[in-house]
Design a protein around this motif. Structure first.
Motif, PDB file in Angstrom:
ATOM      1  N   VAL A   9       0.885  -1.165   0.000  1.00 16.67           N
ATOM      2  CA  VAL A   9       0.000   0.000   0.000  1.00 16.67           C
ATOM      3  C   VAL A   9       0.921   1.211   0.000  1.00 16.67           C
ATOM      4  O   VAL A   9       1.547   1.529   1.020  1.00 16.67           O
ATOM      5  CB  VAL A   9      -0.913   0.025   1.244  1.00 16.67           C
ATOM      6  N   LYS A  23       2.216   5.211  -0.333  1.00 18.24           N
ATOM      7  CA  LYS A  23       1.747   6.408   0.381  1.00 18.24           C
ATOM      8  C   LYS A  23       0.547   7.028  -0.313  1.00 18.24           C
ATOM      9  O   LYS A  23      -0.410   7.430   0.333  1.00 18.24           O
ATOM     10  CB  LYS A  23       2.892   7.431   0.461  1.00 18.24           C
ATOM     11  N   GLU A  72      -1.601   5.562  -2.296  1.00 19.65           N
ATOM     12  CA  GLU A  72      -2.778   4.692  -2.128  1.00 19.65           C
ATOM     13  C   GLU A  72      -3.370   4.862  -0.721  1.00 19.65           C
ATOM     14  O   GLU A  72      -4.582   4.931  -0.552  1.00 19.65           O
ATOM     15  CB  GLU A  72      -2.392   3.229  -2.337  1.00 19.65           C
ATOM     16  N   ARG A  73      -2.477   4.947   0.242  1.00 20.66           N
ATOM     17  CA  ARG A  73      -2.928   5.066   1.623  1.00 20.66           C
ATOM     18  C   ARG A  73      -3.739   6.349   1.831  1.00 20.66           C
ATOM     19  O   ARG A  73      -4.721   6.369   2.579  1.00 20.66           O
ATOM     20  CB  ARG A  73      -1.722   5.060   2.564  1.00 20.66           C
ATOM     21  N   ARG A  74      -3.309   7.409   1.115  1.00 20.75           N
ATOM     22  CA  ARG A  74      -3.995   8.688   1.259  1.00 20.75           C
ATOM     23  C   ARG A  74      -5.451   8.593   0.790  1.00 20.75           C
ATOM     24  O   ARG A  74      -6.297   9.361   1.221  1.00 20.75           O
ATOM     25  CB  ARG A  74      -3.242   9.765   0.460  1.00 20.75           C
ATOM     26  N   ARG A  99      -5.906  -0.153   6.893  1.00 16.76           N
ATOM     27  CA  ARG A  99      -4.871   0.449   6.050  1.00 16.76           C
ATOM     28  C   ARG A  99      -3.551  -0.321   6.129  1.00 16.76           C
ATOM     29  O   ARG A  99      -2.489   0.200   5.788  1.00 16.76           O
ATOM     30  CB  ARG A  99      -4.641   1.908   6.471  1.00 16.76           C
ATOM     31  N   GLU A 102       5.125   0.107   1.968  1.00 16.72           N
ATOM     32  CA  GLU A 102       5.413   0.969   0.818  1.00 16.72           C
ATOM     33  C   GLU A 102       5.817   0.163  -0.421  1.00 16.72           C
ATOM     34  O   GLU A 102       5.350   0.410  -1.517  1.00 16.72           O
ATOM     35  CB  GLU A 102       6.527   1.952   1.210  1.00 16.72           C
TER      36      GLU A 102
END
Lengths: 143, 143
Positions: B36, B38, B40-42, B110, B114
Protein backbone atom coordinates in the motif's frame (compact mmCIF):
# COMPACT_ATOMS: atom_id res chain seq x y z
CA UNK A 1 -19.04 -17.41 47.19
CA UNK A 2 -16.13 -16.20 49.25
CA UNK A 3 -13.35 -17.36 46.94
CA UNK A 4 -11.60 -14.50 45.10
CA UNK A 5 -12.35 -16.26 41.82
CA UNK A 6 -16.15 -16.37 42.27
CA UNK A 7 -16.14 -12.77 43.48
CA UNK A 8 -14.23 -11.76 40.34
CA UNK A 9 -16.59 -13.73 38.10
CA UNK A 10 -19.70 -12.21 39.67
CA UNK A 11 -18.11 -8.76 39.44
CA UNK A 12 -17.28 -9.37 35.78
CA UNK A 13 -20.88 -10.42 35.05
CA UNK A 14 -22.43 -7.52 36.98
CA UNK A 15 -20.19 -5.09 35.07
CA UNK A 16 -22.37 -5.81 32.01
CA UNK A 17 -25.49 -4.73 33.87
CA UNK A 18 -25.42 -1.05 32.98
CA UNK A 19 -28.99 -0.27 33.99
CA UNK A 20 -29.23 -2.15 37.27
CA UNK A 21 -31.66 -4.71 35.88
CA UNK A 22 -29.89 -7.48 37.79
CA UNK A 23 -29.60 -5.64 41.12
CA UNK A 24 -32.16 -7.93 42.74
CA UNK A 25 -30.74 -11.10 41.23
CA UNK A 26 -28.61 -13.17 43.56
CA UNK A 27 -25.03 -14.09 42.67
CA UNK A 28 -26.10 -17.72 42.38
CA UNK A 29 -28.72 -16.79 39.79
CA UNK A 30 -26.16 -14.91 37.71
CA UNK A 31 -23.83 -17.89 37.79
CA UNK A 32 -26.59 -20.35 36.85
CA UNK A 33 -25.44 -20.65 33.22
CA UNK A 34 -22.04 -21.92 34.39
CA UNK A 35 -23.65 -24.94 36.04
CA UNK A 36 -24.11 -27.92 33.77
CA UNK A 37 -24.79 -31.04 35.82
CA UNK A 38 -23.92 -34.53 34.63
CA UNK A 39 -27.50 -35.31 33.66
CA UNK A 40 -27.83 -31.99 31.78
CA UNK A 41 -24.57 -32.69 29.99
CA UNK A 42 -25.83 -36.08 28.90
CA UNK A 43 -28.65 -34.32 27.03
CA UNK A 44 -26.30 -32.07 25.04
CA UNK A 45 -25.15 -33.59 21.73
CA UNK A 46 -21.51 -34.67 21.78
CA UNK A 47 -20.76 -32.66 18.65
CA UNK A 48 -22.15 -29.16 18.34
CA UNK A 49 -21.22 -25.59 17.47
CA UNK A 50 -21.10 -23.22 20.42
CA UNK A 51 -23.39 -20.20 20.19
CA UNK A 52 -22.03 -16.68 20.80
CA UNK A 53 -23.43 -16.66 24.37
CA UNK A 54 -21.44 -19.79 25.21
CA UNK A 55 -18.23 -18.39 23.74
CA UNK A 56 -18.85 -15.19 25.69
CA UNK A 57 -19.37 -17.20 28.88
CA UNK A 58 -16.07 -19.05 28.40
CA UNK A 59 -14.26 -15.78 27.72
CA UNK A 60 -15.71 -14.17 30.88
CA UNK A 61 -14.64 -17.24 32.87
CA UNK A 62 -11.03 -16.73 31.80
CA UNK A 63 -11.28 -12.96 32.32
CA UNK A 64 -12.36 -13.73 35.90
CA UNK A 65 -9.38 -16.10 36.26
CA UNK A 66 -7.18 -13.19 35.13
CA UNK A 67 -8.77 -10.87 37.70
CA UNK A 68 -8.27 -13.49 40.42
CA UNK A 69 -4.61 -13.80 39.39
CA UNK A 70 -4.31 -10.03 39.77
CA UNK A 71 -5.75 -10.23 43.30
CA UNK A 72 -3.31 -13.01 44.22
CA UNK A 73 -0.17 -11.47 42.71
CA UNK A 74 -0.80 -7.80 41.88
CA UNK A 75 0.07 -8.54 38.25
CA UNK A 76 -2.55 -8.09 35.51
CA UNK A 77 -3.18 -11.24 33.48
CA UNK A 78 -5.30 -10.84 30.36
CA UNK A 79 -6.84 -13.64 28.32
CA UNK A 80 -6.58 -14.21 24.59
CA UNK A 81 -8.85 -16.80 23.05
CA UNK A 82 -8.75 -18.33 19.60
CA UNK A 83 -11.70 -20.51 18.70
CA UNK A 84 -12.91 -22.31 15.64
CA UNK A 85 -16.65 -22.10 15.03
CA UNK A 86 -16.75 -25.79 15.94
CA UNK A 87 -15.83 -25.11 19.56
CA UNK A 88 -12.20 -26.15 19.36
CA UNK A 89 -9.43 -23.73 20.21
CA UNK A 90 -6.97 -22.35 22.68
CA UNK A 91 -6.97 -19.81 25.45
CA UNK A 92 -3.91 -18.22 27.03
CA UNK A 93 -3.54 -15.85 29.95
CA UNK A 94 -0.74 -13.37 29.43
CA UNK A 95 1.07 -11.32 32.08
CA UNK A 96 3.78 -9.09 30.65
CA UNK A 97 5.93 -11.32 28.46
CA UNK A 98 4.88 -14.48 30.24
CA UNK A 99 2.22 -17.00 29.27
CA UNK A 100 0.90 -17.85 32.73
CA UNK A 101 -1.76 -20.26 31.51
CA UNK A 102 -2.36 -22.14 28.28
CA UNK A 103 -5.35 -24.38 27.75
CA UNK A 104 -6.65 -26.28 24.78
CA UNK A 105 -10.42 -25.89 24.57
CA UNK A 106 -12.71 -28.47 23.06
CA UNK A 107 -16.41 -29.28 23.20
CA UNK A 108 -16.96 -25.70 24.28
CA UNK A 109 -20.70 -26.07 23.63
CA UNK A 110 -20.74 -28.28 26.74
CA UNK A 111 -18.73 -25.86 28.91
CA UNK A 112 -19.89 -25.89 32.50
CA UNK A 113 -19.38 -27.20 36.02
CA UNK A 114 -21.24 -29.70 38.19
CA UNK A 115 -22.13 -27.12 40.86
CA UNK A 116 -20.98 -23.78 42.31
CA UNK A 117 -18.41 -25.50 44.51
CA UNK A 118 -16.83 -27.18 41.48
CA UNK A 119 -16.82 -23.86 39.56
CA UNK A 120 -15.15 -22.08 42.47
CA UNK A 121 -12.61 -24.85 43.03
CA UNK A 122 -11.62 -25.16 39.38
CA UNK A 123 -11.35 -21.37 38.90
CA UNK A 124 -9.16 -21.02 41.98
CA UNK A 125 -7.00 -23.97 40.92
CA UNK A 126 -6.31 -22.41 37.53
CA UNK A 127 -5.69 -18.99 39.08
CA UNK A 128 -3.25 -20.50 41.59
CA UNK A 129 -1.31 -22.29 38.84
CA UNK A 130 -1.00 -18.99 36.99
CA UNK A 131 0.09 -17.21 40.19
CA UNK A 132 2.80 -19.84 40.77
CA UNK A 133 4.06 -19.22 37.24
CA UNK A 134 4.23 -15.47 37.91
CA UNK A 135 6.12 -16.01 41.18
CA UNK A 136 8.65 -18.19 39.33
CA UNK A 137 9.34 -15.50 36.70
CA UNK A 138 8.46 -12.14 38.25
CA UNK A 139 10.73 -10.07 36.00
CA UNK A 140 9.05 -11.37 32.81
CA UNK A 141 5.54 -11.11 34.23
CA UNK A 142 6.09 -7.48 35.20
CA UNK A 143 7.76 -6.55 31.89
CA UNK B 1 12.80 -12.20 -2.14
CA UNK B 2 15.69 -14.00 -0.51
CA UNK B 3 14.94 -13.03 3.09
CA UNK B 4 13.62 -15.92 5.20
CA UNK B 5 10.59 -13.81 6.08
CA UNK B 6 9.43 -13.23 2.49
CA UNK B 7 10.04 -16.89 1.66
CA UNK B 8 7.87 -17.87 4.63
CA UNK B 9 5.14 -15.42 3.65
CA UNK B 10 5.05 -16.63 0.04
CA UNK B 11 5.04 -20.22 1.27
CA UNK B 12 2.18 -19.41 3.63
CA UNK B 13 0.15 -17.83 0.80
CA UNK B 14 0.87 -20.65 -1.68
CA UNK B 15 -0.23 -23.19 0.94
CA UNK B 16 -3.81 -21.93 0.34
CA UNK B 17 -3.56 -22.72 -3.35
CA UNK B 18 -4.81 -26.30 -3.24
CA UNK B 19 -5.50 -26.66 -6.95
CA UNK B 20 -2.40 -25.03 -8.41
CA UNK B 21 -4.32 -22.04 -9.77
CA UNK B 22 -1.49 -19.72 -8.73
CA UNK B 23 1.37 -21.84 -10.07
CA UNK B 24 2.08 -19.37 -12.86
CA UNK B 25 1.72 -16.32 -10.66
CA UNK B 26 4.99 -14.77 -9.56
CA UNK B 27 5.78 -14.27 -5.87
CA UNK B 28 5.56 -10.51 -6.39
CA UNK B 29 2.01 -10.87 -7.73
CA UNK B 30 0.96 -12.91 -4.70
CA UNK B 31 2.40 -10.28 -2.37
CA UNK B 32 0.73 -7.40 -4.22
CA UNK B 33 -2.02 -6.96 -1.61
CA UNK B 34 0.62 -6.27 1.05
CA UNK B 35 1.83 -3.21 -0.83
CA UNK B 36 0.00 0.00 0.00
CA UNK B 37 1.98 2.99 -1.23
CA UNK B 38 1.75 6.41 0.38
CA UNK B 39 -0.50 7.76 -2.35
CA UNK B 40 -2.78 4.69 -2.13
CA UNK B 41 -2.93 5.07 1.62
CA UNK B 42 -3.99 8.69 1.26
CA UNK B 43 -7.08 7.50 -0.61
CA UNK B 44 -8.20 5.11 2.14
CA UNK B 45 -10.48 6.73 4.73
CA UNK B 46 -8.77 7.30 8.08
CA UNK B 47 -11.54 5.46 9.91
CA UNK B 48 -12.87 2.24 8.49
CA UNK B 49 -13.75 -1.33 9.37
CA UNK B 50 -11.36 -3.97 8.01
CA UNK B 51 -12.94 -6.60 5.79
CA UNK B 52 -12.29 -10.32 6.44
CA UNK B 53 -9.67 -10.43 3.64
CA UNK B 54 -7.66 -7.70 5.34
CA UNK B 55 -7.84 -9.40 8.75
CA UNK B 56 -6.77 -12.63 7.07
CA UNK B 57 -3.85 -10.85 5.41
CA UNK B 58 -2.66 -9.43 8.74
CA UNK B 59 -2.96 -12.87 10.37
CA UNK B 60 -0.93 -14.50 7.56
CA UNK B 61 1.72 -11.79 7.95
CA UNK B 62 2.18 -12.70 11.61
CA UNK B 63 2.03 -16.42 10.82
CA UNK B 64 4.91 -15.82 8.41
CA UNK B 65 6.80 -13.93 11.12
CA UNK B 66 6.30 -16.99 13.33
CA UNK B 67 7.64 -19.28 10.59
CA UNK B 68 10.66 -17.00 10.11
CA UNK B 69 11.28 -17.12 13.86
CA UNK B 70 11.24 -20.91 13.64
CA UNK B 71 13.85 -20.80 10.85
CA UNK B 72 16.05 -18.48 12.89
CA UNK B 73 15.80 -20.30 16.23
CA UNK B 74 14.31 -23.75 15.70
CA UNK B 75 11.49 -22.84 18.10
CA UNK B 76 7.88 -22.70 16.88
CA UNK B 77 6.22 -19.34 17.46
CA UNK B 78 2.47 -19.18 16.87
CA UNK B 79 0.38 -16.03 16.61
CA UNK B 80 -2.80 -15.19 18.48
CA UNK B 81 -4.78 -12.20 17.34
CA UNK B 82 -7.63 -10.40 19.04
CA UNK B 83 -9.37 -7.76 16.96
CA UNK B 84 -12.39 -5.56 17.35
CA UNK B 85 -14.50 -5.21 14.22
CA UNK B 86 -13.24 -1.63 14.07
CA UNK B 87 -9.70 -2.73 13.27
CA UNK B 88 -8.21 -2.18 16.72
CA UNK B 89 -6.63 -5.01 18.62
CA UNK B 90 -3.57 -6.93 19.66
CA UNK B 91 -1.42 -9.67 18.25
CA UNK B 92 1.05 -11.80 20.18
CA UNK B 93 3.51 -14.44 19.06
CA UNK B 94 3.88 -17.23 21.59
CA UNK B 95 6.73 -19.70 21.90
CA UNK B 96 6.28 -22.16 24.76
CA UNK B 97 5.50 -20.07 27.83
CA UNK B 98 7.09 -16.96 26.39
CA UNK B 99 5.44 -14.02 24.63
CA UNK B 100 8.13 -13.30 22.04
CA UNK B 101 6.26 -10.45 20.37
CA UNK B 102 3.35 -8.25 21.39
CA UNK B 103 1.92 -5.58 19.12
CA UNK B 104 -1.03 -3.27 19.39
CA UNK B 105 -2.83 -3.13 16.06
CA UNK B 106 -4.81 -0.14 14.87
CA UNK B 107 -6.12 1.14 11.57
CA UNK B 108 -5.84 -2.39 10.29
CA UNK B 109 -7.95 -1.46 7.25
CA UNK B 110 -4.87 0.45 6.05
CA UNK B 111 -2.40 -2.39 6.74
CA UNK B 112 0.36 -2.50 4.14
CA UNK B 113 3.90 -1.56 3.21
CA UNK B 114 5.41 0.97 0.82
CA UNK B 115 7.11 -1.68 -1.34
CA UNK B 116 8.42 -5.25 -1.23
CA UNK B 117 11.72 -4.08 0.29
CA UNK B 118 9.85 -2.40 3.17
CA UNK B 119 7.70 -5.50 3.70
CA UNK B 120 10.79 -7.74 3.79
CA UNK B 121 12.72 -5.40 6.08
CA UNK B 122 9.88 -4.93 8.57
CA UNK B 123 9.07 -8.66 8.67
CA UNK B 124 12.71 -9.57 9.28
CA UNK B 125 13.04 -6.86 11.95
CA UNK B 126 10.06 -8.22 13.89
CA UNK B 127 11.26 -11.82 13.49
CA UNK B 128 14.74 -10.88 14.73
CA UNK B 129 13.31 -9.14 17.80
CA UNK B 130 11.33 -12.27 18.59
CA UNK B 131 14.42 -14.46 18.04
CA UNK B 132 16.41 -12.28 20.46
CA UNK B 133 13.68 -12.76 23.06
CA UNK B 134 13.85 -16.54 22.60
CA UNK B 135 17.65 -16.55 22.94
CA UNK B 136 17.34 -14.59 26.18
CA UNK B 137 14.89 -17.12 27.71
CA UNK B 138 15.47 -20.44 25.96
CA UNK B 139 14.11 -22.61 28.79
CA UNK B 140 10.72 -20.83 28.76
CA UNK B 141 10.50 -20.72 24.97
CA UNK B 142 11.10 -24.46 24.73
CA UNK B 143 8.71 -25.30 27.58
Amino acid sequence: MTTPFLQCLVGRLRAEDQFGAWDRKSDATLLKDYIVTKSERRQIPIIGDPDPETLDRVEKYYQAVGLAVERLTGVVASPMMKMSHEGFGRVVLIAGNLVVLSRTLRDVHRFGFEDLAALAAEGMKVASQAATMIEAHPELARA
